[in-house]
Design a protein around this motif. Structure first.
Motif, short mmCIF file in Angstrom:
data_model
loop_
_atom_site.label_atom_id
_atom_site.label_comp_id
_atom_site.label_asym_id
_atom_site.label_seq_id
_atom_site.Cartn_x
_atom_site.Cartn_y
_atom_site.Cartn_z
N GLN A 33 0.83 -1.21 0.00
CA GLN A 33 0.00 0.00 0.00
C GLN A 33 0.86 1.26 0.00
O GLN A 33 0.51 2.27 -0.62
CB GLN A 33 -0.93 0.00 1.21
N SER A 124 -6.02 3.11 -2.30
CA SER A 124 -6.35 1.80 -1.73
C SER A 124 -7.56 1.85 -0.80
O SER A 124 -7.59 1.21 0.26
CB SER A 124 -5.14 1.22 -0.97
N TRP A 128 -13.70 -0.60 -1.15
CA TRP A 128 -14.66 -0.85 -0.08
C TRP A 128 -16.01 -0.18 -0.34
O TRP A 128 -16.96 -0.40 0.41
CB TRP A 128 -14.10 -0.33 1.25
N THR A 215 -3.16 -5.73 8.06
CA THR A 215 -3.45 -4.65 7.12
C THR A 215 -4.95 -4.42 6.97
O THR A 215 -5.36 -3.56 6.19
CB THR A 215 -2.83 -4.93 5.73
N VAL A 217 -7.26 -6.04 5.55
CA VAL A 217 -7.92 -6.34 4.27
C VAL A 217 -8.72 -7.64 4.30
O VAL A 217 -9.25 -8.06 3.28
CB VAL A 217 -6.88 -6.38 3.12
N TYR A 252 -1.39 -8.55 -5.61
CA TYR A 252 -2.01 -7.23 -5.51
C TYR A 252 -2.14 -6.67 -6.93
O TYR A 252 -1.20 -6.74 -7.72
CB TYR A 252 -1.15 -6.28 -4.70
#
Length: 262
Positions: A33, A124, A128, A215, A217, A252
């Motif tokens: 990130q 990043s 969401w 992190t 995620v 990623y």
């Protein structure tokens, strides 16, 4: 205590809790990130000759990876900084100590924005967001003519290894470059849309899972492991996604969007 007039949804609350758990370990684990934030600002400076902005909004500041890059490379008179976690404010403050700024805690979709921004940036975070097109229209409405949008999110190849085991991709907004061109409202002219692949490698599957936890995620999974299911997952993941050096891999897939308001 002042009540937030826009309470979080169940999904937003789950994301908030997940990032809260890993918040203090985020910087040492979120190295991808950090690279993405630096790459986004590099692409932005390549595509605009404007080093000075009157008013800027950053969405999803986290621990300040993007904030730090923006402060170092741009001049901004006034900042508005947003994140789901109010704890972010204390980490961001030292980065902006010479600037005029305010903090907007909570989900950006529900926030009443001041408008008149000539820069809106986010790294990043937008994966969401449930209604990406709706948010992009909101951001465009709050940009001045000639203002800039600098975003990074993730594409369909992001964490594809995990989706083969537990397909929760429906709860995340992963779009490719073509999708982003369609999602942008007509008021925003794309100047750059591109994507990269970063392959993170770990000694064991357990270290990979800890990386996800630290992190934040893993917020979209809600997966509960039994001892047997975890052992089976570790064995299968190692078999399918190890490289020649016996490192387990995780993909990623960042996507970068630079656009300007008409």
């Amino acid at each position: 205590m002042t009540m937030d007039p826009y309470p979080l949804s169940k999904t937003q609350h789950r994301v908030q809790q997940s990032f809260q758990r890993g918040f203090r370990k985020y910087n040492e684990n979120a190295y991808v990130q950090k690279q993405i934030a630096a790459r986004l600002v590099d692409l932005f400076t390549q595509n605009t000759s404007t080093p000075h902005f009157h008013s800027a909004l950053e969405i999803g500041c986290g621990t300040g990876f993007l904030t730090q890059e923006l402060v170092q490379q741009l001049s901004v008179d006034r900042w508005s900084i947003n994140d789901l976690l109010s704890d972010s404010k204390d980490l961001i403050a030292p980065l902006l100590n010479a600037s005029t700024w305010d903090f907007l805690p909570g989900a950006i979709e529900t926030k009443e924005l001041a408008g008149n921004y000539d820069l809106i940036a986010s790294a990043s975070t937008l994966q969401w967001i449930a209604d990406t097109a709706g948010l992009l229209q909101k951001l465009s409405d709050n940009l001045v003519p000639g203002g800039w949008l600098a975003l990074s999110s993730f594409g369909p190849k992001h964490f594809h290894e995990l989706n083969m085991f537990d397909n929760n991709s429906h709860s995340m907004s992963y779009f490719n470059c073509t999708d982003w061109r369609s999602l942008l409202p007509k008021s925003l002219v794309p100047k750059y849309i591109g994507q990269d692949i970063h392959l993170a490698k770990f000694n064991t599957v357990q270290k990979l899972l800890m990386h996800l936890r630290n992190t934040g995620v893993n917020a979209n999974t809600g997966h509960q492991w039994s001892r047997q299911s975890l052992a089976t997952f570790e064995q299968e993941y190692t078999h399918r996604f190890s490289d020649q050096d016996q490192k387990v891999c995780l993909t990623y897939n960042p996507v970068y969007i630079i656009a300007q308001k008409l």
